[in-house]
Design a protein around this motif. Structure first.
Motif, short mmCIF file in Angstrom:
data_model
loop_
_atom_site.label_atom_id
_atom_site.label_comp_id
_atom_site.label_asym_id
_atom_site.label_seq_id
_atom_site.Cartn_x
_atom_site.Cartn_y
_atom_site.Cartn_z
N LEU A 176 10.21 11.17 3.85
CA LEU A 176 10.08 9.95 3.07
C LEU A 176 10.84 8.79 3.71
CD1 LEU A 176 8.85 8.73 0.52
CD2 LEU A 176 10.93 9.38 -0.70
N SER A 226 6.85 1.76 7.22
CA SER A 226 6.29 0.70 6.38
C SER A 226 7.06 -0.60 6.56
CB SER A 226 6.30 1.15 4.91
OG SER A 226 5.60 0.24 4.12
N LYS A 274 7.03 7.07 -5.98
CA LYS A 274 6.61 8.28 -6.70
C LYS A 274 7.24 9.52 -6.06
CE LYS A 274 2.43 10.76 -8.07
NZ LYS A 274 0.97 10.82 -7.96
N GLU A 275 7.20 9.59 -4.74
CA GLU A 275 7.79 10.73 -4.04
C GLU A 275 9.31 10.75 -4.22
OE1 GLU A 275 8.15 14.18 -1.72
OE2 GLU A 275 6.41 13.30 -2.72
N LYS A 333 0.82 -1.22 0.00
CA LYS A 333 0.00 0.00 0.00
C LYS A 333 0.85 1.26 0.00
CE LYS A 333 -0.31 0.08 4.97
NZ LYS A 333 -0.93 0.63 6.08
N ASP A 334 2.11 1.16 0.45
CA ASP A 334 3.00 2.31 0.52
C ASP A 334 3.99 2.38 -0.64
OD1 ASP A 334 1.88 2.95 3.03
OD2 ASP A 334 3.31 1.65 4.07
N LYS A 335 4.23 1.27 -1.30
CA LYS A 335 5.30 1.18 -2.29
C LYS A 335 5.17 2.23 -3.41
CE LYS A 335 7.85 -2.11 -5.09
NZ LYS A 335 8.01 -3.51 -5.44
N HIS A 336 3.98 2.35 -3.97
CA HIS A 336 3.78 3.28 -5.09
C HIS A 336 4.04 4.72 -4.66
CE1 HIS A 336 2.20 5.02 -8.74
NE2 HIS A 336 1.37 5.76 -8.02
N THR A 337 3.47 5.12 -3.52
CA THR A 337 3.64 6.51 -3.09
C THR A 337 5.09 6.82 -2.70
OG1 THR A 337 2.91 5.96 -0.86
CG2 THR A 337 1.25 6.83 -2.35
N ILE A 338 5.77 5.85 -2.09
CA ILE A 338 7.17 6.06 -1.72
C ILE A 338 8.02 6.23 -2.97
CG2 ILE A 338 9.23 4.91 -0.77
CD1 ILE A 338 7.34 3.77 1.44
N ASP A 350 -8.13 2.28 -5.45
CA ASP A 350 -6.67 2.20 -5.24
C ASP A 350 -5.93 2.93 -6.33
OD1 ASP A 350 -6.69 0.90 -2.89
OD2 ASP A 350 -6.30 -1.09 -3.69
N LYS A 400 8.71 7.54 6.55
CA LYS A 400 7.58 6.77 6.01
C LYS A 400 8.04 5.38 5.58
CE LYS A 400 3.81 6.89 2.73
NZ LYS A 400 2.99 7.73 1.88
#
Length: 190
Positions: free
Chosen positions: A54, A61, A24-25, A17-22, A190, A57
């Motif tokens: 980051l 995770s 991307k950031e 659930k965190d991989k994409h946002t991490i 999602d 975060k």
């Protein structure tokens, strides 16, 4: 820059659930040009602050994943009377080696109740949920109760369900039964 390398290295160890946002950031941070103005350090301060946030975060995770791994149900039992149990080791190996596995079997062979446990035994459910669908609400509820019972747990601990207007899935759950409509709705969010 050490923190950026650590974040990159930890990318596969975070919760799904965190991989994409991490990632991307991280890409956004890397694209941001650093303004080295001797009179104004705001650009460097903002850059450093974003990296630190980051990094925190990412660490949270990873800790969540480690906690889930340590709390995973131990000593998962499989019903030896069900025909699918005789292929358990082959199925678990296939799940470990492939992103998609198609399993077919006769009605009553144990696919519905045993395959989610095979997935759990194969190491799935740690970074995210094992999602299982049933066409009807009553079926989703009853299958969730049955799998929880076979894991010697109460419903809602490692196994939960979500149907329209009712969600019995806690954040620490590994297996989530749901109707087809709920799965569709969740994939759109999602």
């Amino acid at each position: 820059m050490d923190k950026i390398k650590k974040i990159e290295q930890c990318g596969s160890n975070v919760m799904l659930k965190d991989k994409h946002t991490i990632l991307k950031e991280l890409r956004a941070i890397k694209k941001t040009p650093l303004k080295k103005n001797p009179h104004k350090n705001q650009g460097i301060e903002t850059y450093t602050k974003r990296i630190n946030q980051l990094f925190k975060k990412t660490e949270r995770s990873i800790k969540e994943k480690q906690k889930r791994a340590s709390l995973k149900p131990k000593d998962i039992k499989f019903n030896p009377d069900l025909p699918i149990t005789h292929k358990k080791d082959d199925i678990i190996q296939a799940i470990k080696k492939n992103t998609v596995v198609i399993i077919s079997g006769e009605t009553g062979s144990g696919k519905t109740t045993q395959i989610p446990k095979f997935c759990l035994e194969a190491g799935q459910g740690i970074k995210g949920l094992i999602g299982c669908t049933q066409p009807r609400r009553i079926a989703a509820i009853n299958v969730a109760k049955r799998i929880a019972q076979e894991l010697n747990e109460s419903l809602g601990i490692s196994v939960g369900y979500k149907i329209r207007f009712d969600d019995k899935t806690k954040s620490q759950a590994y297996i989530k039964l749901m109707t087809d409509g709920i799965l569709l709705a969740e994939t759109q969010n999602d």
